[in-house]
Design a protein around this motif. Structure first.
Motif: not given
Length: 112
Positions: A36-41, A46-47, A50-52
């Motif tokens: 969540t934090e990585t996606a926000r930055r 977030t999906s 997960y796809r990557w």
């Protein structure tokens, strides 16, 4: 009266290099990582992370190399009952009678 809306923020359809994807995946899923934090930055959902990850972990799709064992002119007889398919040009393919039907069908489709 007309009006315009200005949408600010990250450009949609951004292009990520493989190195950038790997770095984000390491941040998200590595030791002490937080998706969540990585996606926000990175300003992504977030999906996408997960796809990557699924794409990175998935086995490569493609054809497996064929290996010829023995003489090409005389195929070795298979132990037990077999189905022999003779193709134009004199090529013969032997399939064990107890081979799975979907494997035989895929093989024959590939040889068409």
């Amino acid at each position: 009266m007309s009006y315009s809306t200005l949408i600010t923020g990250p450009e949609r359809r951004r292009r990520w290099s493989e190195d950038q994807k790997e770095a984000l995946l390491a941040q998200a899923f590595g030791p002490g990582g937080n998706v969540t934090e990585t996606a926000r930055r990175a300003e992504v959902h977030t999906s996408l992370l997960y796809r990557w990850r699924r794409a990175t972990l998935a086995p490569a799709q493609g054809f497996a190399p064929a290996v010829l064992i023995g003489e090409a002119d005389q195929p070795a007889p298979l132990p037990g009952p077999a189905i022999v398919v003779e193709l134009p040009g004199g090529v013969q393919i032997q399939v064990m009678a107890d081979a799975p039907a979907d494997l035989v069908a895929a093989t024959l489709r590939a040889l068409r």
